[in-house]
Design an enzyme around this catalytic site. Structure first.
Site, PDB file in Angstrom:
ATOM      1  CG  ASP A  42      17.446 -35.393   7.239  1.00 36.73           C
ATOM      2  OD1 ASP A  42      17.038 -36.072   8.196  1.00 36.73           O
ATOM      3  OD2 ASP A  42      18.468 -34.668   7.307  1.00 36.73           O
ATOM      4  CB  SER A  43      15.098 -40.594   8.492  1.00 33.11           C
ATOM      5  OG  SER A  43      13.737 -40.229   8.492  1.00 33.11           O
ATOM      6  CG  ASP A  81      14.462 -33.252   8.911  1.00 34.75           C
ATOM      7  OD1 ASP A  81      14.734 -32.360   9.728  1.00 34.75           O
ATOM      8  OD2 ASP A  81      14.656 -34.466   9.121  1.00 34.75           O
ATOM      9  CD  GLU A 176      18.436 -38.607  16.239  1.00 30.70           C
ATOM     10  OE1 GLU A 176      18.000 -37.625  15.608  1.00 30.70           O
ATOM     11  OE2 GLU A 176      18.749 -39.681  15.692  1.00 30.70           O
TER      12      GLU A 176
HETATM   13  O1  KIV Z   1      14.924 -37.430   9.761  1.00 25.22           O
HETATM   14  C1  KIV Z   1      14.227 -37.846  10.692  1.00 25.22           C
HETATM   15  O2  KIV Z   1      13.402 -38.755  10.542  1.00 25.22           O
HETATM   16  C2  KIV Z   1      14.414 -37.224  12.003  1.00 25.22           C
HETATM   17  C3  KIV Z   1      13.793 -37.882  13.193  1.00 25.22           C
HETATM   18  C4  KIV Z   1      14.442 -39.156  13.492  1.00 25.22           C
HETATM   19  C5  KIV Z   1      13.760 -36.981  14.369  1.00 25.22           C
HETATM   20  O3  KIV Z   1      15.049 -36.227  12.103  1.00 25.22           O
END
Ligand code: KIV
Length: 264
Positions: A42-43, A81, A176
């Site tokens: 979700d990044s 995610d 994290e």
């Molecule tokens: O959303 C994401 O990319 C993540 C990673 C940084 C672990 O959760």
């Protein structure tokens, strides 16, 4: 259990697990040649959509990007995610996770821990939905970006959280921004692999946001190692292209379409 998930579990104490994020087929196709896990994170909210945090990305966004990533993925384990708000209770979590699995044909989903949602993880697993957990800095639930597990009390709290996630049935867990000491203890105590981001080499695997490690996102905290400076490479190419268009050097007859293959 899915063969790919079993393969990840077998890596614990055997070989390190390399993971990266992808939001498109083009990038996934490159990552798939090398990494063990591709995460549709979700990044994407920050990296692609320019949001301040990850909170407003929708299930629809996540599904659309995963459909694209899936097209470029064959050997890696594809994890997706679940966005904020999509797993608030058992019923919602099951409905949304099933939808993600069905529409994208991914291998697993990832859920951030709020220190209470173990039952939700367990109910998803009962429905044959493999789950990756996520503790430490969990952007969906915490505002402040800080290293966790520095004090003894905090470390034992994190360890309990990780053990509860493992007991709920998760096949792996993202750590994290956790102190090296806490990451070492958690990794040693768990039977499932830990995947670190900003959490030291004690973890069983590592994950980074691909756009960060390629030097294209503009977000480079200390835990990100820039393996390339794609910003510079793209700037150079775009500058050259613009110059050639202005000077009428591009296109030439060599670039004439007749007889060439068209991308479909
Ligand atoms: O959303 C994401 O990319 C993540 C990673 C940084 C672990 O959760």
């Amino acid at each position: 259990m899915n063969k790919k998930i079993k393969k990840i579990l077998r890596k614990k104490n055997n070989s390190k697990i390399a993971c990266l994020t992808a939001y498109s087929k083009t990038v996934a196709k490159i990552l798939d040649k090398f990494v063990d896990i591709i995460l549709v994170g979700d990044s994407m909210a920050n990296v692609l959509y320019g949001h301040k945090n990850t909170h407003k990305i929708s299930l629809k966004n996540i599904i659309q990007h995963t459909i694209s990533v899936k097209m470029g993925t064959s050997k890696s384990t594809l994890v997706v995610d679940m966005p904020k708000g999509s797993y608030n209770n058992i019923k919602t979590a099951q409905k949304n996770a099933k939808l993600v699995m069905k529409k994208t044909k991914c291998d697993a989903i990832k859920i951030e821990s709020n220190g209470r949602n173990y039952k939700i993880i367990n109910e998803l697993i009962k429905k044959n939905i493999p789950v990756m957990g996520h503790i430490g800095y969990t952007p969906q639930f915490k505002k402040k970006f800080k290293v966790e597990g520095v004090s003894r009390i905090d470390t034992s709290k994190l360890l309990k959280e990780a053990i509860n996630i493992e007991k709920a049935g998760a096949f792996s867990i993202v750590l994290e921004c956790i102190s090296p000491n806490a990451a070492k203890i958690i990794t040693r105590e768990l039977n499932i692999p830990t995947i670190g981001i900003g959490s030291s080499s004690y973890c069983d695997g590592q994950i980074l946001v691909t756009d960060d490690m390629l030097g294209i996102s503009g977000f480079y905290p200390k835990f990100v190692k820039k393996y390339a400076n794609l910003n510079r490479v793209i700037e150079k190419a775009v500058k050259k292209y613009t110059r050639e268009v202005k000077l009428k050097k591009f296109p030439t007859m060599k670039n004439f379409l007749n007889g060439t293959k068209i991308r479909n």
